[in-house]
Design a protein around this motif. Structure first.
Motif, PDB file in Angstrom:
ATOM      1  N   TYR A  44       3.004  17.212   3.278  1.00  0.00           N
ATOM      2  CA  TYR A  44       2.683  16.105   2.373  1.00  0.00           C
ATOM      3  C   TYR A  44       3.831  15.954   1.378  1.00  0.00           C
ATOM      4  O   TYR A  44       4.270  16.933   0.780  1.00  0.00           O
ATOM      5  CB  TYR A  44       1.388  16.391   1.589  1.00  0.00           C
ATOM      6  N   TYR A  84       5.623  13.499  -1.848  1.00  0.00           N
ATOM      7  CA  TYR A  84       5.280  12.577  -2.933  1.00  0.00           C
ATOM      8  C   TYR A  84       6.543  12.194  -3.695  1.00  0.00           C
ATOM      9  O   TYR A  84       7.475  12.986  -3.806  1.00  0.00           O
ATOM     10  CB  TYR A  84       4.315  13.239  -3.929  1.00  0.00           C
ATOM     11  N   TYR A  92       7.176  10.859  -7.650  1.00  0.00           N
ATOM     12  CA  TYR A  92       6.649  10.583  -8.985  1.00  0.00           C
ATOM     13  C   TYR A  92       7.821  10.137  -9.854  1.00  0.00           C
ATOM     14  O   TYR A  92       8.974  10.426  -9.545  1.00  0.00           O
ATOM     15  CB  TYR A  92       6.044  11.836  -9.620  1.00  0.00           C
ATOM     16  N   PHE A 147       2.522   8.812 -10.639  1.00  0.00           N
ATOM     17  CA  PHE A 147       2.577   8.806  -9.182  1.00  0.00           C
ATOM     18  C   PHE A 147       3.142   7.483  -8.671  1.00  0.00           C
ATOM     19  O   PHE A 147       2.779   6.403  -9.145  1.00  0.00           O
ATOM     20  CB  PHE A 147       1.176   9.039  -8.624  1.00  0.00           C
ATOM     21  N   SER A 154       2.724   8.583  -1.757  1.00  0.00           N
ATOM     22  CA  SER A 154       2.579   9.810  -0.985  1.00  0.00           C
ATOM     23  C   SER A 154       2.795   9.484   0.492  1.00  0.00           C
ATOM     24  O   SER A 154       2.565   8.346   0.938  1.00  0.00           O
ATOM     25  CB  SER A 154       1.215  10.455  -1.215  1.00  0.00           C
ATOM     26  N   PHE A 171      10.941  12.370  -9.516  1.00  0.00           N
ATOM     27  CA  PHE A 171      10.666  13.681  -8.936  1.00  0.00           C
ATOM     28  C   PHE A 171      10.083  13.524  -7.538  1.00  0.00           C
ATOM     29  O   PHE A 171       9.185  12.718  -7.312  1.00  0.00           O
ATOM     30  CB  PHE A 171       9.654  14.455  -9.790  1.00  0.00           C
ATOM     31  N   THR A 181       3.784  19.477  -0.658  1.00  0.00           N
ATOM     32  CA  THR A 181       2.757  20.491  -0.518  1.00  0.00           C
ATOM     33  C   THR A 181       2.447  20.596   0.953  1.00  0.00           C
ATOM     34  O   THR A 181       2.754  19.687   1.735  1.00  0.00           O
ATOM     35  CB  THR A 181       1.510  20.163  -1.348  1.00  0.00           C
ATOM     36  N   GLN A 215       1.441  21.385  -5.663  1.00  0.00           N
ATOM     37  CA  GLN A 215       2.558  20.501  -5.370  1.00  0.00           C
ATOM     38  C   GLN A 215       3.789  21.086  -6.063  1.00  0.00           C
ATOM     39  O   GLN A 215       3.782  21.327  -7.259  1.00  0.00           O
ATOM     40  CB  GLN A 215       2.267  19.086  -5.872  1.00  0.00           C
ATOM     41  N   PHE A 231       7.570  20.703  -7.245  1.00  0.00           N
ATOM     42  CA  PHE A 231       8.465  19.628  -7.651  1.00  0.00           C
ATOM     43  C   PHE A 231       9.927  20.031  -7.525  1.00  0.00           C
ATOM     44  O   PHE A 231      10.293  21.188  -7.794  1.00  0.00           O
ATOM     45  CB  PHE A 231       8.188  19.248  -9.111  1.00  0.00           C
TER      46      PHE A 231
END
Lengths: 111, 115
Positions: free
Chosen positions: B31, B33, B35, B45, B48, B91, B95, B104, B106
């Protein structure tokens, strides 16, 4: 909806304790706590999952009250290295979903 | 310990130009992401990504933004026609695994400055 953190800022002397709260108006599945130092990435501290468990990590621990949709982070016998901004990030359902962060609590530990 | 790496650490771009921010997530994570954090504010956020497609996106993630996983390791965020308000720290996080609600992790972020 973002969680609400309190206090916004706190100043401690080394060795003092602090509590940082994170509240949500929405049902929560998990709460993630991070510490961020100025200009750096958020560093993961711990996850609290639905179930009201308490976790500890050195002198930092946290609890999660799912009935109140509230998590608290406890910093005991603070050290200078604890200084930074503490963020809670919340998930309202299982499944590695995106985190919704609060505005942060700025903690300053002074000698 | 494995970590999320991001490049560049700082990007300065003229308004209206396109930028690509790069991320290498932790290798066994599934997963991913993006941000962003505007100076002095909270982490927000954007998007994702799971199983080679967007799984969720926020209101911020409009047509100006796109993400790609062009190969097995990189995860990129493209911002077309940048605006002054795109200036922020971006960022990447990852995960992993099949277990739900994992931490998660970073990366150190890319500071994007739009002039």
């Amino acid at each position: 909806q973002q969680p609400v953190q309190s206090p916004q800022a706190v100043i401690l002397r080394e060795g003092e304790d602090a509590v940082i709260n994170c509240s949500s108006s929405k049902a929560l599945y998990s709460v993630h706590w991070y510490r961020q130092k100025h200009g750096e990435a958020p560093i993961f501290l711990m996850i609290l999952l639905k179930g009201g468990e308490q976790k500890g990590h050195d002198k930092i621990s946290a609890s999660f009250n799912e009935k109140k949709q509230q998590s608290s982070l406890y910093l005991t016998a603070s050290q200078l290295s604890y200084s930074g901004t503490y963020f809670c990030g919340t998930e309202s359902r299982p499944g590695n979903t995106p985190l919704v962060f609060g505005k942060g609590t700025r903690l300053s530990v002074i000698a | 310990e494995p970590e999320v790496t991001q490049t560049p650490s700082h990007q300065v771009t003229q308004m209206g130009q396109e930028v690509i921010l790069r991320c290498v997530p932790i290798s066994n994570h599934l997963y991913f992401y993006w941000y962003r954090q505007i100076l002095g504010q909270k982490v927000e956020f954007l998007v994702s990504f799971y199983n080679n497609e967007i799984s969720e996106k926020s209101e911020i993630f409009d047509d100006q933004f796109s993400v790609e996983r062009p190969d097995g390791s990189n995860f990129t965020l493209k911002i077309r026609s940048t605006k002054l308000e795109d200036s922020a720290m971006y960022f990447c996080a990852s995960t992993g695994g099949q277990i739900s609600n994992q931490p998660q992790h970073f990366g150190d972020g890319t500071r994007l400055s739009i002039l």
